[in-house]
Write a protein that holds these residues in place. Structure first.
Motif, short mmCIF file in Angstrom:
data_model
loop_
_atom_site.label_atom_id
_atom_site.label_comp_id
_atom_site.label_asym_id
_atom_site.label_seq_id
_atom_site.Cartn_x
_atom_site.Cartn_y
_atom_site.Cartn_z
N SER A 40 0.83 -1.20 0.00
CA SER A 40 0.00 0.00 0.00
C SER A 40 0.87 1.25 0.00
CB SER A 40 -0.91 0.01 1.24
OG SER A 40 -1.59 1.24 1.36
N MET A 41 0.42 2.28 -0.75
CA MET A 41 1.16 3.54 -0.77
C MET A 41 1.15 4.22 0.59
SD MET A 41 0.41 5.32 -4.43
CE MET A 41 -1.34 5.40 -4.14
N SER A 42 0.16 3.88 1.42
CA SER A 42 0.10 4.51 2.75
C SER A 42 1.29 4.09 3.61
CB SER A 42 -1.20 4.13 3.46
OG SER A 42 -1.25 2.75 3.71
N ASP A 43 1.94 2.97 3.26
CA ASP A 43 3.09 2.51 4.04
C ASP A 43 4.28 3.44 3.92
OD1 ASP A 43 1.64 0.34 4.90
OD2 ASP A 43 2.45 -1.05 3.40
N ILE A 44 4.33 4.28 2.87
CA ILE A 44 5.45 5.19 2.71
C ILE A 44 5.29 6.45 3.54
CG2 ILE A 44 5.85 4.33 0.38
CD1 ILE A 44 4.65 6.89 -0.74
N ASN A 45 4.12 6.63 4.16
CA ASN A 45 3.86 7.81 4.99
C ASN A 45 4.57 7.63 6.33
OD1 ASN A 45 2.87 9.89 6.54
ND2 ASN A 45 0.73 9.57 5.98
N PRO A 46 5.52 8.53 6.67
CA PRO A 46 6.24 8.37 7.94
C PRO A 46 5.32 8.37 9.15
CG PRO A 46 7.29 10.03 6.54
CD PRO A 46 5.99 9.69 5.90
N GLY A 47 4.17 9.04 9.05
CA GLY A 47 3.25 9.13 10.18
C GLY A 47 2.64 7.80 10.58
N ARG A 48 2.62 6.83 9.68
CA ARG A 48 2.00 5.54 10.00
C ARG A 48 2.76 4.80 11.10
NH1 ARG A 48 3.70 0.76 9.01
NH2 ARG A 48 1.59 -0.09 8.96
N ARG A 49 4.06 5.12 11.26
CA ARG A 49 4.86 4.43 12.27
C ARG A 49 4.42 4.78 13.69
NH1 ARG A 49 9.00 4.97 8.17
NH2 ARG A 49 9.63 7.04 8.86
N SER A 50 3.58 5.80 13.83
CA SER A 50 3.07 6.19 15.14
C SER A 50 1.95 5.26 15.60
CB SER A 50 2.54 7.63 15.11
OG SER A 50 3.54 8.53 14.66
N TYR A 51 1.45 4.42 14.70
CA TYR A 51 0.31 3.56 15.01
C TYR A 51 0.62 2.11 14.67
CZ TYR A 51 -2.06 8.06 15.12
OH TYR A 51 -2.42 9.36 15.42
N THR A 52 0.09 1.22 15.50
CA THR A 52 0.27 -0.21 15.26
C THR A 52 -0.83 -0.70 14.34
OG1 THR A 52 1.20 -0.49 17.47
CG2 THR A 52 0.42 -2.48 16.35
N ARG A 53 -0.41 -1.15 13.16
CA ARG A 53 -1.37 -1.68 12.19
C ARG A 53 -0.61 -2.51 11.17
NH1 ARG A 53 -2.40 4.21 9.41
NH2 ARG A 53 -1.18 3.90 7.50
N PRO A 54 -1.28 -3.45 10.51
CA PRO A 54 -0.60 -4.31 9.53
C PRO A 54 -0.10 -3.50 8.34
CG PRO A 54 -2.75 -5.19 10.14
CD PRO A 54 -2.70 -3.80 10.68
N SER A 55 0.97 -3.98 7.72
CA SER A 55 1.46 -3.35 6.49
C SER A 55 0.63 -3.83 5.30
CB SER A 55 2.93 -3.67 6.27
OG SER A 55 3.10 -5.07 6.11
N GLY A 56 0.72 -3.10 4.23
CA GLY A 56 0.00 -3.49 3.01
C GLY A 56 -1.49 -3.21 3.10
N ALA A 57 -2.21 -3.74 2.13
CA ALA A 57 -3.65 -3.54 2.07
C ALA A 57 -4.30 -4.76 1.44
CB ALA A 57 -3.98 -2.30 1.23
N THR A 58 -5.60 -4.88 1.63
CA THR A 58 -6.37 -5.96 1.01
C THR A 58 -7.22 -5.37 -0.11
OG1 THR A 58 -6.48 -7.25 3.05
CG2 THR A 58 -8.13 -7.72 1.36
N GLU A 59 -6.99 -5.88 -1.31
CA GLU A 59 -7.81 -5.46 -2.45
C GLU A 59 -8.82 -6.57 -2.70
OE1 GLU A 59 -7.14 -2.32 -5.60
OE2 GLU A 59 -5.77 -3.95 -6.06
N SER A 60 -10.07 -6.22 -2.65
CA SER A 60 -11.14 -7.22 -2.75
C SER A 60 -11.91 -7.06 -4.05
CB SER A 60 -12.12 -7.07 -1.57
OG SER A 60 -11.44 -7.23 -0.34
N VAL A 61 -12.19 -8.20 -4.66
CA VAL A 61 -13.06 -8.22 -5.85
C VAL A 61 -14.44 -8.64 -5.36
CG1 VAL A 61 -13.46 -9.16 -8.15
CG2 VAL A 61 -11.11 -8.83 -7.31
N LEU A 62 -15.37 -7.69 -5.37
CA LEU A 62 -16.72 -7.93 -4.88
C LEU A 62 -17.63 -8.24 -6.07
CD1 LEU A 62 -17.04 -4.91 -2.39
CD2 LEU A 62 -16.16 -7.22 -1.92
N CYS A 63 -18.29 -9.40 -6.02
CA CYS A 63 -19.18 -9.81 -7.11
C CYS A 63 -20.62 -9.73 -6.63
CB CYS A 63 -18.85 -11.24 -7.56
SG CYS A 63 -17.14 -11.45 -8.10
N PHE A 64 -21.32 -8.70 -7.08
CA PHE A 64 -22.74 -8.51 -6.72
C PHE A 64 -23.62 -9.08 -7.81
CE2 PHE A 64 -20.64 -4.93 -4.53
CZ PHE A 64 -21.18 -5.02 -3.25
N VAL A 65 -24.82 -9.44 -7.44
CA VAL A 65 -25.85 -9.78 -8.40
C VAL A 65 -27.14 -9.06 -8.00
CG1 VAL A 65 -26.58 -11.87 -7.16
CG2 VAL A 65 -27.02 -11.67 -9.61
N LYS A 66 -27.85 -8.57 -8.98
CA LYS A 66 -29.10 -7.84 -8.68
C LYS A 66 -30.27 -8.82 -8.69
CE LYS A 66 -32.05 -4.01 -10.09
NZ LYS A 66 -32.27 -2.89 -11.01
#
Length: 434
Positions: free
Chosen positions: A408-434
């Motif tokens: 994730s591009m947010s990982d390059i933000n120096p401010g993120r090191r102030s908080y405990t959270r996983p690195s990277g991101a989850t990209e989800s493919v959502l399949c809806f049906v109407k």
């Protein structure tokens, strides 16, 4: 029983962006291969209509066109309308590009242009360089943009020719190369120079060479694409493609008119999508009726605070309500004010857009959305789940979800090191049906 959709990773691969595809490296939700596999596996009937309401650089419309499918691409950013229209330029036009570019450059060199002091190009270029760039743009406009596009009532960029759009893209690429010193640490942003910083001063011959080289390369790549298409047995006839400048919140689509939706909505990560195309918007200035700031405010995910108050709605779903409550109570600076209000704006626009998408879909049709989660400080913004719940509130059922972990591009933000959270991101493919 219907054949299941074939879902590849939606992560973009720069190594696959070669040839004709290499000229459209704009921020996008998924690669061409992902879209092609999905659309082919859907086994859509002849005459089916494909919709991408956040069309961006036009991956969905480009792939659908190549498969012989009818498609509609919608985007609010005029730059993306130009890029998407250039991307579906017929290969038969390859031989026309270089002579046109030569004529345009000849006129730009021979005419002296008096630059308007308010011209947005002066934000990055010194007066002489900006004047020459504007001269090239003016000659593209005069030669290839007709009265159907620039009527007295309004500018209709959705009617601009693919040839004109391609020459604009060549000029975009030339200018992006020249303003490389003003790229920010976030690769999707181009920063605005400070008043004390020197603007780019490039000789006219340098600008002309960049532009001409881009046109030559695009012409060659388009010709190569035509030759490759001829080698494919049963190559599909290009499908009809409509690319419209519109807002997903207010887009006008017929009820039950769309057979398949494939799209990636803006991420809820405070990405200013107009900042990614600042220099291109400056180039298009004479064709635009709205400032970049006004355009940015209208975007989903705007970094500007909405002018009217917005209340949390039940149809945003319980996960969204819980996240917003935690954000509002977060102890970090401006959480209760600025950040809370910009997130309200995002979810309000997203809910109204999902309603429009649902109304346009035919009963039993699929909507495939590529959605990425994120973090606000240490709070998990589970956007895939939130959009799933919003979709269900508007008559869409989540039939399938595929998750892919990525950097994730947010990982390059120096401010993120102030908080405990996983690195990277989850990209989800959502399949809806109407």
């Amino acid at each position: 029983m219907a054949r299941p959709l074939h879902i590849l990773s939606p992560k973009r691969n720069k190594r696959l962006q070669t040839g004709w595809e290499g000229f459209f490296p704009y921020y996008a939700g998924f690669p061409e291969l992902f879209a092609r596999e999905l659309l082919q596996s859907a086994k859509l009937p002849q005459g089916a209509i494909i919709l991408d309401p956040w069309n961006g650089s036009g991956t969905t419309t480009y792939v659908a066109s190549g498969l012989g499918l009818t498609s509609i691409g919608i985007d609010l950013n005029p730059v993306m309308i130009i890029v998407a229209r250039a991307r579906v330029l017929p290969p038969s036009e390859a031989d026309h590009l270089r002579p046109l570019a030569a004529t345009i450059l000849s006129h730009a060199r021979s005419a002296t242009l008096t630059l308007d002091p308010s011209d947005a190009l002066l934000g990055w270029f010194d007066p002489d360089t900006a004047a020459f760039i504007r001269g090239i743009e003016r000659n593209i406009r005069r030669s290839l943009v007709g009265n159907m596009t620039k009527s007295p009532e309004a500018i209709h960029l959705d009617k601009i020719s693919g040839t004109a759009a391609t020459l604009y893209v060549a000029l975009f690429a030339a200018c992006r190369k020249l303003v490389a010193p003003f790229r920010s640490s976030n690769p999707t942003w181009l920063r605005i120079p400070k008043k004390t910083e020197a603007r780019v001063a490039a000789p006219n011959i340098t600008v002309a060479r960049h532009f001409a080289a881009n046109v030559r390369s695009m012409s060659a790549a388009l010709a190569a694409k035509a030759n490759a298409d001829l080698l494919v047995a049963d190559a599909a006839r290009s499908g009809e493609c409509k690319i419209n400048l519109s807002d997903t919140v207010s887009m006008k689509l017929g009820v039950d008119s769309v057979d398949f939706v494939l799209t990636s909505p803006p991420y809820c990560t405070r990405i200013d999508y107009t900042a990614a195309t600042r220099v291109e918007l400056a180039i298009l200035g004479p064709l635009l009726s709205k400032s970049a700031r006004a355009l940015g405010k209208q975007m989903i995910g705007s970094t500007q605070v909405p002018s009217a108050p917005i209340e949390v709605e039940e149809k945003w779903g319980p996960t969204c309500a819980k996240f917003l409550d935690a954000l509002r109570k977060h102890p970090s600076k401006a959480s209760r004010g600025y950040y809370y209000r910009t997130h309200l704006d995002y979810f309000d626009k997203m809910s109204r857009s999902m309603e429009r998408i649902s109304d346009a879909l035919k009963p039993g049709a699929n909507a495939i959305l590529v959605v990425q989660d994120s973090y606000y400080k240490d709070l998990h913004n589970d956007l895939p789940k939130i959009i799933s719940e919003i979709g269900e509130q508007h008559g869409l059922s989540l039939d399938r979800r595929e998750d892919f972990h990525l950097r994730s591009m947010s990982d390059i933000n120096p401010g993120r090191r102030s908080y405990t959270r996983p690195s990277g991101a989850t990209e989800s493919v959502l399949c809806f049906v109407k």
